[in-house]
Every structure is written in C-alpha cells, then in structure tokens.
Design a protein around this motif. Sequence first.
Motif, PDB file in Angstrom:
ATOM      1  N   GLU A  55       0.020   2.277 -14.463  1.00 32.39           N
ATOM      2  CA  GLU A  55      -1.147   1.809 -13.727  1.00 32.39           C
ATOM      3  C   GLU A  55      -0.760   0.694 -12.746  1.00 32.39           C
ATOM      4  N   ILE A  56      -1.220   0.799 -11.520  1.00 32.65           N
ATOM      5  CA  ILE A  56      -0.994  -0.257 -10.536  1.00 32.65           C
ATOM      6  C   ILE A  56      -2.037  -1.348 -10.783  1.00 32.65           C
ATOM      7  N   PRO A  57      -1.624  -2.606 -11.014  1.00 30.40           N
ATOM      8  CA  PRO A  57      -2.597  -3.672 -11.267  1.00 30.40           C
ATOM      9  C   PRO A  57      -3.607  -3.793 -10.127  1.00 30.40           C
ATOM     10  N   LEU A  58      -4.838  -4.085 -10.464  1.00 30.52           N
ATOM     11  CA  LEU A  58      -5.900  -4.113  -9.451  1.00 30.52           C
ATOM     12  C   LEU A  58      -5.618  -5.088  -8.303  1.00 30.52           C
ATOM     13  N   PRO A  59      -5.082  -6.307  -8.540  1.00 32.08           N
ATOM     14  CA  PRO A  59      -4.784  -7.184  -7.402  1.00 32.08           C
ATOM     15  C   PRO A  59      -3.739  -6.592  -6.454  1.00 32.08           C
ATOM     16  N   VAL A  60      -2.775  -5.861  -7.002  1.00 27.97           N
ATOM     17  CA  VAL A  60      -1.770  -5.205  -6.171  1.00 27.97           C
ATOM     18  C   VAL A  60      -2.397  -4.044  -5.403  1.00 27.97           C
ATOM     19  N   LEU A  61      -3.205  -3.269  -6.097  1.00 25.76           N
ATOM     20  CA  LEU A  61      -3.887  -2.145  -5.451  1.00 25.76           C
ATOM     21  C   LEU A  61      -4.788  -2.634  -4.328  1.00 25.76           C
ATOM     22  N   ASP A  62      -5.463  -3.750  -4.551  1.00 29.02           N
ATOM     23  CA  ASP A  62      -6.320  -4.312  -3.518  1.00 29.02           C
ATOM     24  C   ASP A  62      -5.504  -4.714  -2.294  1.00 29.02           C
ATOM     25  N   ALA A  63      -4.307  -5.279  -2.514  1.00 24.35           N
ATOM     26  CA  ALA A  63      -3.440  -5.647  -1.396  1.00 24.35           C
ATOM     27  C   ALA A  63      -2.925  -4.407  -0.667  1.00 24.35           C
ATOM     28  N   TYR A  64      -2.645  -3.338  -1.400  1.00 26.29           N
ATOM     29  CA  TYR A  64      -2.196  -2.090  -0.780  1.00 26.29           C
ATOM     30  C   TYR A  64      -3.225  -1.550   0.216  1.00 26.29           C
ATOM     31  N   ARG A  65      -4.496  -1.819  -0.052  1.00 26.23           N
ATOM     32  CA  ARG A  65      -5.547  -1.223   0.786  1.00 26.23           C
ATOM     33  C   ARG A  65      -5.488  -1.695   2.234  1.00 26.23           C
ATOM     34  N   SER A  66      -4.778  -2.780   2.505  1.00 22.83           N
ATOM     35  CA  SER A  66      -4.681  -3.250   3.881  1.00 22.83           C
ATOM     36  C   SER A  66      -3.790  -2.363   4.742  1.00 22.83           C
ATOM     37  N   TYR A  67      -2.960  -1.516   4.112  1.00 19.77           N
ATOM     38  CA  TYR A  67      -2.066  -0.677   4.934  1.00 19.77           C
ATOM     39  C   TYR A  67      -1.775   0.703   4.333  1.00 19.77           C
ATOM     40  N   ARG A  68      -2.285   0.996   3.161  1.00 22.43           N
ATOM     41  CA  ARG A  68      -2.060   2.293   2.552  1.00 22.43           C
ATOM     42  C   ARG A  68      -3.370   3.076   2.473  1.00 22.43           C
ATOM     43  N   PRO A  69      -3.333   4.416   2.486  1.00 21.54           N
ATOM     44  CA  PRO A  69      -2.135   5.237   2.621  1.00 21.54           C
ATOM     45  C   PRO A  69      -1.540   5.149   4.019  1.00 21.54           C
ATOM     46  N   TRP A  89       8.434  16.686   9.308  1.00 19.97           N
ATOM     47  CA  TRP A  89       7.288  15.861   8.969  1.00 19.97           C
ATOM     48  C   TRP A  89       7.739  14.420   8.765  1.00 19.97           C
ATOM     49  N   VAL A  90       6.994  13.478   9.301  1.00 18.61           N
ATOM     50  CA  VAL A  90       7.370  12.064   9.260  1.00 18.61           C
ATOM     51  C   VAL A  90       6.367  11.271   8.432  1.00 18.61           C
ATOM     52  N   LYS A  91       6.876  10.495   7.483  1.00 19.20           N
ATOM     53  CA  LYS A  91       6.085   9.533   6.719  1.00 19.20           C
ATOM     54  C   LYS A  91       6.469   8.152   7.243  1.00 19.20           C
ATOM     55  N   TYR A  92       5.491   7.428   7.821  1.00 16.02           N
ATOM     56  CA  TYR A  92       5.784   6.173   8.523  1.00 16.02           C
ATOM     57  C   TYR A  92       5.334   4.966   7.715  1.00 16.02           C
ATOM     58  N   GLU A  93       6.292   4.065   7.426  1.00 16.09           N
ATOM     59  CA  GLU A  93       6.036   2.903   6.583  1.00 16.09           C
ATOM     60  C   GLU A  93       6.097   1.581   7.346  1.00 16.09           C
ATOM     61  N   GLY A  94       6.054   1.631   8.678  1.00 16.95           N
ATOM     62  CA  GLY A  94       6.242   0.409   9.455  1.00 16.95           C
ATOM     63  C   GLY A  94       4.984  -0.321   9.870  1.00 16.95           C
ATOM     64  N   GLY A  95       3.817   0.116   9.407  1.00 20.07           N
ATOM     65  CA  GLY A  95       2.564  -0.448   9.908  1.00 20.07           C
ATOM     66  C   GLY A  95       1.984  -1.576   9.092  1.00 20.07           C
ATOM     67  N   ASN A  96       2.824  -2.428   8.514  1.00 17.45           N
ATOM     68  CA  ASN A  96       2.311  -3.607   7.800  1.00 17.45           C
ATOM     69  C   ASN A  96       3.033  -4.848   8.297  1.00 17.45           C
ATOM     70  N   ILE A  97       2.668  -6.009   7.794  1.00 15.57           N
ATOM     71  CA  ILE A  97       3.182  -7.265   8.333  1.00 15.57           C
ATOM     72  C   ILE A  97       4.699  -7.384   8.221  1.00 15.57           C
ATOM     73  N   CYS A 399      11.353   9.932   5.877  1.00 19.07           N
ATOM     74  CA  CYS A 399      10.656   8.650   5.833  1.00 19.07           C
ATOM     75  C   CYS A 399      11.222   7.733   6.906  1.00 19.07           C
ATOM     76  N   VAL A 400      10.377   7.325   7.829  1.00 22.44           N
ATOM     77  CA  VAL A 400      10.727   6.274   8.785  1.00 22.44           C
ATOM     78  C   VAL A 400      10.308   4.974   8.119  1.00 22.44           C
ATOM     79  N   SER A 401      11.282   4.293   7.558  1.00 22.84           N
ATOM     80  CA  SER A 401      11.005   3.201   6.624  1.00 22.84           C
ATOM     81  C   SER A 401      10.499   1.932   7.282  1.00 22.84           C
ATOM     82  N   GLY A 402      10.683   1.793   8.600  1.00 20.44           N
ATOM     83  CA  GLY A 402      10.219   0.578   9.246  1.00 20.44           C
ATOM     84  C   GLY A 402      10.284   0.678  10.765  1.00 20.44           C
TER      85      GLY A 402
END
Length: 447
Positions: A55-69, A89-97, A399-402
Amino acid sequence: MTVSIPTKWRSVLPHLDAPLPPDRTPARVTADKAVSVNLPMALVRQCTRNDEYWEIPLPVLDAYRSYRPTPLWRATRFETAVGAKVPIWVKYEGGNISGSHKLTTALAQAYYYRNAGARELVTGTGAGQWGTALAAACALFGLRCTVFMVGSSLSRKPYRGVLMNMLGAEVQASPSGTTRVSRSAQGQGNSLSLAIGEAVEYAAGRDGAAFCIGSGETYSILHQSVIGIEAGEQLQEQGGEVDAVVGCVGAGSNFGGVALPFHAEARSQGTNAPLLVAAESSSAPKLTQGIYAYDRTDSTDTSPLEAMYTIGSSYSIPDSHSAGLRFHGAAKLVSALRHSGHVAAMAIDQVVALEAGQRFATTELVVPAPESGHALAAAAQLATTGADDLQASHGVLVCVSGHGYLDLSAYQQLLDGELNDQSPDAQALLAAVSGLAPVSTTAAVAQ
C-alpha cells in the motif's frame, strides 16, 4: 477508461528464480566500524519480504497526485525519423519539479525517514536529478537536506545547484575536500561512487541525519513500479502492444520501475514477458562488459558488499554528460535478473544517445535528458535493425526518465561537433575487477 494513480507498489521479489544473494561485510571491517545507514524498518521490510503488493501511504499518494499519472503516447513522428518497423510508445517522467522519475521514490523515502525520526537526509547525486528530487521531498515533509553532487556535473549544470538551494538543500561539489573519503580518494575524482561515499560519511557524523539513496536499492525500485503499472494500463487503454520494454540504467531504478512490473505480471499470469532491455552508457558498461561479483557501492570501504554486475568500484569511469549513468555497478535486483537471463542489455555511445535525443526533440517536441537519450537510441535500434539478437516484433515501450533542459550544454557540444566518446580501457577494466569474489563461488570477500 481513465488510468488512475496506482494505490499500491508492485514487487518483483516473489517472482525471482532464487532469493537475492545476501550482502557481505568487507572482511577488514569489524562490527564496530561497519557503516550504519539507519534504514527505516518499513524500507527494510520492502527489501526482504516477498509481499507482491504494498500500500502506498496516503501522504505519499497525495503528493503523487501533483504529477501522476505521467503521460504515455505513441511517438509516431520519432518512428518515421528513425525508420521504425514497429510502434514506439513513450512513457514520460520529466514533468515534475525534479525533472525526472526520481521524485517518485524521494517522496516515499522522505515520508518513511521522517516517521522513523530523521531530521536531515543526506545523499550523493550524479546528474542532479536525484538530489533535486530529494531536496523537494525534504521540503515537503519538513526535513533538512544535504547533497553531494559530482563536481564536474555541477559545474556543467549550475542551475541544478540553484534549484536544490531554492528548495532548502545544502549542496556540496564532490570531491568536497571536507570528508575523509574525499581526501583519501585516488583516481576517483568526479565519480558518483565518491559522492555517495562522502554522503555516507557525512551523515554518520551528524545527529539526526540519515543517508538515503535513490536508485540501486530494492525499495527504490519498488517505489518506481508505479511507472510500469501505469504504462501497462495506458497501453491497454490505447490498444498498444509491445514485446520490448526499454529503460536507461545507472544503477537501475528507472529501468526497474518501467520494466519489472511487466515481468511480475507475466510471471503471475504464466505468460511470456516482453524483452526487458537495459540501456547503459558505453563508458560504464557493467551489464555488457562487467562481471557478476561482490563489490562495494561507494568509496567508504565500510558499506556492505552487494552482489552486482560491476566494472569495479575502483575503475575510473570516463567523464560524460550522462552523469546519472556513471556508476560502476547495477542494482542487485537488476543484476540477479540479468544473471538469470530475464534482462538483456545494450551499451550506447554518448554521441549516439544525444543524437537520438535531438531527433526526439525535433519530432516529439520533448527535450530528453542525456541519460534518456540512451534508452531512446536503444529503442530505435530494437524497432529497426535490431542489435545482435535483440529486436522487437510488435512494439517497443521506452521510458524517457527525465527532461534535458538543464543539460543543454551537452546538446550544444553535439551541435558544435565537439562531443566524443571515450571507450573503456580493457586492461583497466580487468584490473578493476580482478580481486572481486564472483557471486557463484564461496570465495572470500575481496579486500
């Protein structure tokens, strides 16, 4: 169907052919001298228990919501540019701070360390993505943060340091000269291993401080599993089919995050997993030219030795713009899967990687980090002519990691024709691994 943020991480540990080889204490290190990392028990359990879902802890999950999925799309213009015979197919992980996938585990680790009583987190970073991610996570969870960044990388990307400072972190260029390990280092200047070693030593001497790392540990790969989980659901939603999954590899969290959930799913369903391809730098070719042996993860000489594919922690890795890939070994989890034949690997030259990055920028309008360029170059090969016996028949997920907005000096050198590659020295590689104990034997731990 709209893909939602996963509420559970998925572990591949229950699906290994054999348990991971246990760590070893260096023979010359007595119990009172062994490094103490003060790892929270929650992270220890994630490394040692065979629970498949966490289980992902709720405070962590809440922080994920700013950039996930994070987004996934078919890169049709990139396909045309490289002459692909199958979809990419590209999975892009560069859209966070932090500009990379690193934030996903940084948030989880900051949460667990704070709950365990830590007041400061200390780390080493190569390209600066992990350092930035940890600085952001510490800011969010109210922790102090100190980062030792590979000096050559910090000089090329000073704004990484500015961003970490803005987030409240203290940044030191490594080798700093302020730690014993940096003063005694020989031939390891500007290495990620040295930066990590400085962080370990620094944290050990400060009350309330804890060392943490964002790539090679089993728990960090677990946290990154949200990448592959999301990607699998997004491919299903968009009708995509892939038989190859690619990620770049420094130690392994990006590759593990995107690829290993596909392995776990195939094992649980009794089907064949896609080809899992780790794209590494040709200047640090641990998976393609290294050996499977016990080696140290940093430069302190006191940390436990781990079973890994390695080119030797004493090997002087040539400088490159892909600082995040300049690590001598692969994560023990990725290494075990490589050893059992479930992971393939490709070594990519720096010029080829940045050319792939430029092509991706001009076609898909996203500037990838140099590290991600290695994955894109590997994906392009798999989708076209193949590499050795590796080729995709139905589709490739990469995966384009950043993002590469803080790496534009590398692209400037590419445009100016000043970028080059330095091939590994075969004799130096042999010397760097000559004293290591192979994992398959019961030989004494290398001194």
